[in-house]
Design an enzyme around this catalytic site. Structure first.
Site, PDB file in Angstrom:
ATOM      1  CD  GLU A 127      20.165  34.017  41.035  1.00  0.00           C
ATOM      2  OE1 GLU A 127      19.078  34.544  41.350  1.00  0.00           O
ATOM      3  OE2 GLU A 127      21.270  34.556  41.196  1.00  0.00           O
ATOM      4  CB  ILE A 157      25.142  24.809  38.282  1.00  0.00           C
ATOM      5  CG1 ILE A 157      24.408  26.078  38.750  1.00  0.00           C
ATOM      6  CG2 ILE A 157      26.604  25.078  37.958  1.00  0.00           C
ATOM      7  CD1 ILE A 157      24.115  27.114  37.655  1.00  0.00           C
ATOM      8  CB  THR A 158      26.221  21.899  33.200  1.00  0.00           C
ATOM      9  OG1 THR A 158      24.951  22.159  32.596  1.00  0.00           O
ATOM     10  CG2 THR A 158      26.853  20.671  32.553  1.00  0.00           C
ATOM     11  NE  ARG A 243      23.656  32.280  23.512  1.00  0.00           N
ATOM     12  CZ  ARG A 243      23.217  33.468  23.880  1.00  0.00           C
ATOM     13  NH1 ARG A 243      23.378  34.520  23.097  1.00  0.00           N
ATOM     14  NH2 ARG A 243      22.593  33.628  25.042  1.00  0.00           N
ATOM     15  CD  GLU A 363      26.205  27.634  26.387  1.00  0.00           C
ATOM     16  OE1 GLU A 363      26.615  28.523  25.648  1.00  0.00           O
ATOM     17  OE2 GLU A 363      26.856  26.618  26.670  1.00  0.00           O
ATOM     18  N   GLY A 364      20.621  30.196  26.547  1.00  0.00           N
ATOM     19  CA  GLY A 364      19.712  31.122  25.856  1.00  0.00           C
ATOM     20  C   GLY A 364      18.722  30.344  25.030  1.00  0.00           C
TER      21      GLY A 364
END
Ligand SMILES: Cc1cc2nc3c(=O)[nH]c(=O)nc-3n(C[C@H](O)[C@H](O)[C@H](O)COP(=O)(O)OP(=O)(O)OC[C@H]3O[C@@H](n4cnc5c(N)ncnc54)[C@H](O)[C@@H]3O)c2cc1C
Length: 388
Positions: A127, A157-158, A243, A363-364
């Site tokens: 968000e 958002i991809t 990942r 992704e982190g």
């Protein structure tokens, strides 16, 4: 046993992906990067060629391939264009929570169609107020009879503007942090779901990145993935599975940056000789090769652990962290070898430099991967030398 040999099927898959990457993706990458247009036709071609949704199990009509096959394909695609690859493999991220924790009925209803007709799935935890802190999400879900009502906004958002299906994470009203997070399967046409204008980015411009707005979105209870409150763990489990693909994307991009740098160094002259004759340049390129090899090995190890049902959490974070950091470093060094031309948009190296940055973020972030690894070292790792 340690075995570094790919199987014949894996080599054939790599060759197929490489051919598609060289013949279809590479020629298109510059155009999509320049215009920011969404490469829908190209993604559909990849789908038709059997190069998307590789991990959907056979019983639901998918190829049922493992993580090793996935990272092999992703490396080849990303060597041609990381942005197109991000959009191509966002489906794996979007579908993963259903593959990992969906019921048989959910898999039949939502995974099987992905294998029959080209369509896109987006994964939405982030968000505008949070990304790293997944437990801090503010999107709320409330149970009402046989459905949940979702309210909030998802950001970054991809493929969000083009997705047919979303996996959306939200927190049960009146719960705190991890406890109440739930994951829902939400078809695009659901009333109250809308997307904003695509976000304009530094790199990965071929990939769409969207805001998803949720206003009184009613989702049937049968679209809840796993039990209520299991969403946080499911998001973490998903990242453990996805990942390694970021490590593979980073490897592909870095491999191309190295190849561009080698090619340029063999042609460019300074001080009456090729710049490839300078030891400083030779060493930069030798280091690139060593790091590309190491990135690939870490990625394959994490993927292998996943395919053998082992806990791959730390290996996945290592693959993502090493891949992201090394890709950024290699793209930076490759640009340096190009000198001033590296800074010009008409040379491919500038795009690789811009694209590499994202690996350290999505992704982190790299900091979050270090937190994961540090926690393991201080809480679980068994030192070999105990006599200190
Ligand atoms: C192009 C793009 C595509 C994306 N696609 C998706 C998608 O499909 N779905 C989705 O849900 N999200 C997606 N994201 C969001 C992405 O996962 C987040 O941007 C990312 O997790 C970082 O979150 P943030 O931007 O809120 O940064 P923040 O979490 O605010 O972090 C800001 C900085 O603080 C650091 N930081 C934060 N917490 C810590 C900590 N505990 N220790 C040390 N440092 C810390 C971070 O490393 C970072 O440097 C995408 C993002 C981008 C840019």
């Amino acid at each position: 046993m340690v075995d570094f040999q790919l199987t014949e099927d894996q080599i054939a898959l790599r060759n197929k992906a490489r051919k598609f990457a060289v013949e279809e993706v590479l020629p298109a990458s510059k155009k999509y990067d320049r215009t920011g247009e969404f490469p829908r036709d190209l993604l559909e071609e990849a789908f038709q060629a059997g190069l998307m949704n590789l991990g959907i199990p056979k019983e639901y009509g998918g190829a049922g391939l493992g993580s090793v096959e996935s990272v092999i394909v992703v490396e080849e695609m990303a060597a041609a264009c990381a942005g197109i690859t991000t959009s191509m493999y966002a489906n794996d991220l979007g579908a993963a929570p259903i593959v990992l924790a969906g019921t048989d009925e959910q898999k039949r209803k939502f995974l099987a169609p992905l294998t029959q007709k080209f369509s896109l799935v987006s994964f939405a935890t982030s968000e505008s107020g949070m990304g790293s802190d997944v437990a801090g999400m503010q999107t709320i879900c409330e149970r009402e009879e046989n459905h949940y009502v979702l309210n909030g906004n998802k950001f970054f958002i991809t493929n969000g503007d083009f997705a047919d299906l979303f996996v959306i994470f939200a927190r049960l009203k009146d719960t705190k942090r991890h406890q109440g997070i739930c994951a829902f399967i939400v078809p695009r046409e659901t009333e109250g779901l809308s997307t904003g204008t695509p976000l304009v980015k530094l790199g990965h411009r071929a990939s769409d990145t969207a805001t998803v707005m949720l206003r009184d979105v009613r989702v049937p209870t049968e679209n809840l993935i796993g039990p209520e409150g299991s969403g946080f763990l499911l998001a973490m489990l998903t990242f453990m599975h996805t990942r390694p693909a970021i490590g593979a994307m980073a490897t592909g991009l870095a491999r191309s940056a190295m190849e561009y740098a080698m090619n340029y160094a063999k042609q460019r002259e300074a001080f009456e000789q090729k710049i490839s004759h300078f030891q400083a340049v030779q060493h930069m390129i030798a280091d690139m090769y060593v790091r590309v090899e190491a990135m690939r090995l870490l990625t394959l190890k994490a993927a292998w652990l996943l395919d053998h049902g082992e806990d791959a959490n730390i290996a996945s974070s290592c693959a993502k962290l090493a891949g992201s950091e090394d890709a950024m470093r290699i793209a930076t060094d490759a640009l340096q070898i190009y000198g001033g031309r590296g800074y010009l948009e008409n040379y491919a190296i500038a795009k690789l430099f811009r694209d590499a940055k994202l690996f350290q973020i999505y992704e982190g972030t790299s900091q979050i991967q270090r937190q994961v690894i540090y926690r393991y070292l201080f809480e679980e790792y068994e030192p070999v030398m105990k006599g200190f």
